[in-house]
Design a protein around this motif. Structure first.
Motif, PDB file in Angstrom:
ATOM      1  N   TYR A 197      -0.447  58.988  18.490  1.00 23.75           N
ATOM      2  CA  TYR A 197      -1.461  58.171  17.838  1.00 23.75           C
ATOM      3  C   TYR A 197      -2.011  56.999  18.658  1.00 23.75           C
ATOM      4  CZ  TYR A 197      -0.560  60.484  13.363  1.00 23.75           C
ATOM      5  OH  TYR A 197      -0.447  61.395  12.342  1.00 23.75           O
ATOM      6  N   THR A 198      -1.417  56.667  19.798  1.00 25.16           N
ATOM      7  CA  THR A 198      -1.850  55.432  20.463  1.00 25.16           C
ATOM      8  C   THR A 198      -2.644  55.653  21.737  1.00 25.16           C
ATOM      9  OG1 THR A 198       0.241  55.204  21.675  1.00 25.16           O
ATOM     10  CG2 THR A 198       0.101  54.155  19.507  1.00 25.16           C
ATOM     11  N   SER A 199      -2.968  56.896  22.068  1.00 26.50           N
ATOM     12  CA  SER A 199      -3.754  57.160  23.274  1.00 26.50           C
ATOM     13  C   SER A 199      -4.781  58.249  23.006  1.00 26.50           C
ATOM     14  CB  SER A 199      -2.847  57.613  24.432  1.00 26.50           C
ATOM     15  OG  SER A 199      -1.914  56.627  24.759  1.00 26.50           O
ATOM     16  N   GLU A 200      -5.965  58.039  23.507  1.00 24.40           N
ATOM     17  CA  GLU A 200      -6.981  59.095  23.421  1.00 24.40           C
ATOM     18  C   GLU A 200      -6.627  60.252  24.343  1.00 24.40           C
ATOM     19  OE1 GLU A 200      -9.779  59.596  21.514  1.00 24.40           O
ATOM     20  OE2 GLU A 200      -8.921  57.958  20.348  1.00 24.40           O
ATOM     21  N   GLU A 201      -6.106  59.920  25.515  1.00 28.54           N
ATOM     22  CA  GLU A 201      -5.684  60.946  26.459  1.00 28.54           C
ATOM     23  C   GLU A 201      -4.173  61.131  26.378  1.00 28.54           C
ATOM     24  OE1 GLU A 201      -7.771  62.788  28.120  1.00 28.54           O
ATOM     25  OE2 GLU A 201      -9.506  61.627  27.447  1.00 28.54           O
ATOM     26  N   ALA A 202      -3.711  62.295  26.796  1.00 26.58           N
ATOM     27  CA  ALA A 202      -2.289  62.604  26.726  1.00 26.58           C
ATOM     28  C   ALA A 202      -1.494  61.748  27.699  1.00 26.58           C
ATOM     29  CB  ALA A 202      -2.064  64.080  27.048  1.00 26.58           C
ATOM     30  N   VAL A 203      -0.394  61.192  27.230  1.00 26.93           N
ATOM     31  CA  VAL A 203       0.580  60.525  28.085  1.00 26.93           C
ATOM     32  C   VAL A 203       1.811  61.409  28.084  1.00 26.93           C
ATOM     33  CG1 VAL A 203       1.983  58.475  28.422  1.00 26.93           C
ATOM     34  CG2 VAL A 203      -0.340  58.251  27.539  1.00 26.93           C
ATOM     35  N   GLU A 204       2.149  61.958  29.236  1.00 28.26           N
ATOM     36  CA  GLU A 204       3.137  63.024  29.289  1.00 28.26           C
ATOM     37  C   GLU A 204       4.568  62.568  29.034  1.00 28.26           C
ATOM     38  OE1 GLU A 204       2.744  66.408  29.675  1.00 28.26           O
ATOM     39  OE2 GLU A 204       0.658  65.938  29.296  1.00 28.26           O
ATOM     40  N   HIS A 205       4.924  61.374  29.497  1.00 25.19           N
ATOM     41  CA  HIS A 205       6.313  60.916  29.390  1.00 25.19           C
ATOM     42  C   HIS A 205       6.356  59.577  28.668  1.00 25.19           C
ATOM     43  CE1 HIS A 205       6.206  63.637  32.878  1.00 25.19           C
ATOM     44  NE2 HIS A 205       7.421  63.968  32.518  1.00 25.19           N
ATOM     45  N   VAL A 206       6.837  59.594  27.431  1.00 28.44           N
ATOM     46  CA  VAL A 206       6.882  58.394  26.606  1.00 28.44           C
ATOM     47  C   VAL A 206       8.310  58.168  26.134  1.00 28.44           C
ATOM     48  CG1 VAL A 206       6.083  57.287  24.480  1.00 28.44           C
ATOM     49  CG2 VAL A 206       4.506  58.678  25.825  1.00 28.44           C
ATOM     50  N   VAL A 207       8.771  56.933  26.254  1.00 27.29           N
ATOM     51  CA  VAL A 207      10.068  56.529  25.716  1.00 27.29           C
ATOM     52  C   VAL A 207       9.823  55.458  24.655  1.00 27.29           C
ATOM     53  CG1 VAL A 207      12.256  55.358  26.193  1.00 27.29           C
ATOM     54  CG2 VAL A 207      11.375  57.071  27.795  1.00 27.29           C
TER      55      VAL A 207
END
Length: 396
Positions: A205-215
């Motif tokens: 929900y917090t990025s328009e583009e994909a962020v691949e690695h989120v912690v």
């Protein structure tokens, strides 16, 4: 008005299963076709053809202001059906409800200071009341609930959907909150660790583009992390991935609930931080915060001891997260939970310790690394539970 149940309750396989999976992802979040392809794992051609069919049937609509239909956001047409997410904290319950055709940020929220520490028998009636109130505030009824997810502050075995052993307090091995809620709500309720669900919400929900690695770091009564790689949660074989709260920081430190010594929970968990403040007030009970929220508020009001306690907590957290960065090299670390309300008092020393102990290539300026607090707080985990509940319908 079309019923969401008509789209979700029928058996599906092959092309029909792909169609339902795509509909569910649009319910999770309206998005461009390229992002829907990434989130579902379907090819661009499959997504394009299915969107055309669904548009003709009046199930979805495509907003295409100047960029062409392929670049426009696909959203669900007006429809009856409500998705629910529940977050059971140790000392609170949060419920979010959203009509499946509404934007992802248009949620109804209900919250109560009554959590898992009260025991499952006292807790469930309260959860059901909050769910009912939230659903009614969407102008729909309980019969319109099509999915529900549940976040809990303990390990959940992905093979069974039940608590993983060892089952730590306040839960008992026989407790089955998801099963009991399923019986009451009449829809399958799926359960996962709350930090996992926080990571899911942040990545979705917090990025328009994909962020691949989120912690995602859930820091409140205890500390846990959720890890998302691509669109997949890293749960581990038995749901124990991300238990950073039980990473040994002080080998000869305080005994932890898990049976270990010197776990991160014993250093920066709420009880440990409150104990530090209490020790500083030796000989008096005056101005001793009773909760982590009170401690953070006092720190923001320039209480010297509370500020130092939170800054030290930030340093300890940064040291632990540096080890994680050296293992998985995440793009983004998001801190949530009550401790995140400390903001710069926590973030600055945390970032300093990351820079000191992590490989410079993973966290230095120019490394495309981000450390921040959650923008979905205080309902991050409940939002993730809503996503989990919806996605579980793709396998039914």
């Amino acid at each position: 008005m079309r019923e969401a149940r008509e789209l979700l309750d029928v058996p599906a396989q092959g092309r029909e299963w792909n169609r339902r999976r795509l509909i569910i992802e649009i319910m999770v979040k309206s998005d461009r076709q390229s992002q829907l392809s990434r989130r579902t794992g379907l090819s661009g051609g499959q997504v394009s053809q299915t969107i055309q069919d669904l548009t003709q049937e009046g199930v979805v609509e495509v907003d295409a202001p100047g960029g062409g239909r392929a670049k426009g956001k696909v959203r669900l047409s007006r429809m009856r059906g409500v998705a629910v997410g529940v977050d059971l904290g140790f000392n609170h319950t949060s419920v979010v409800a959203r009509p499946v055709g509404e934007p992802h940020d248009r949620i109804v929220v209900k919250r109560d200071d009554f959590g898992a520490n009260a025991g499952i028998r006292r807790l469930l009636p309260n959860v059901l009341r909050l769910v009912r109130e939230a659903v009614e505030d969407t102008n729909q009824g309980m019969s319109d609930v099509v999915s529900a997810g549940l976040g809990v502050p303990r390990m959940v075995d992905p093979r069974t959907g039940r608590f993983a052993t060892p089952v730590l307090p306040p839960w008992e091995p026989e407790d089955d909150p998801a099963g009991e809620l399923t019986a009451e709500l009449g829809v399958p309720v799926v359960m996962d660790n709350d930090a996992n669900l926080g990571a899911l919400a942040e990545q979705t929900y917090t990025s328009e583009e994909a962020v691949e690695h989120v912690v995602y770091v859930k820091a409140s009564t205890g500390v846990g992390i959720g890890i998302v790689v691509g669109s997949n949660l890293v749960r581990g074989q038995r749901g124990m991935a991300g238990e950073i709260g039980h990473l040994t920081i002080e080998p000869n430190g305080r005994m932890c609930l898990c049976g270990g010594r010197g776990c991160l929970d014993t250093v920066i968990g709420a009880e440990a931080l409150l104990d530090q403040v209490k020790q500083s007030r030796r000989g008096t009970n005056r101005d001793v915060p009773a909760t982590l929220t009170e401690l953070v508020l006092k720190a923001h009001n320039e209480d010297a001891v509370c500020k130092r306690v939170l800054q030290d907590a930030g340093r300890a957290l940064g040291f632990a997260l540096a080890q994680l960065c050296n293992l998985i090299n995440p793009h983004r670390i998001v801190i949530g939970g009550e401790l995140a309300e400390a903001r710069s008092l926590l973030l600055e020393p945390c970032g300093q310790e990351l820079a000191r102990f992590a490989l410079s290539g993973s966290v230095a300026p120019g490394a495309d690394f981000e450390l921040r607090t959650s923008t979905l707080s205080p309902h991050t985990e409940a939002q993730g539970a809503l996503i989990l509940g919806l996605r579980s319908r793709s396998s039914k």
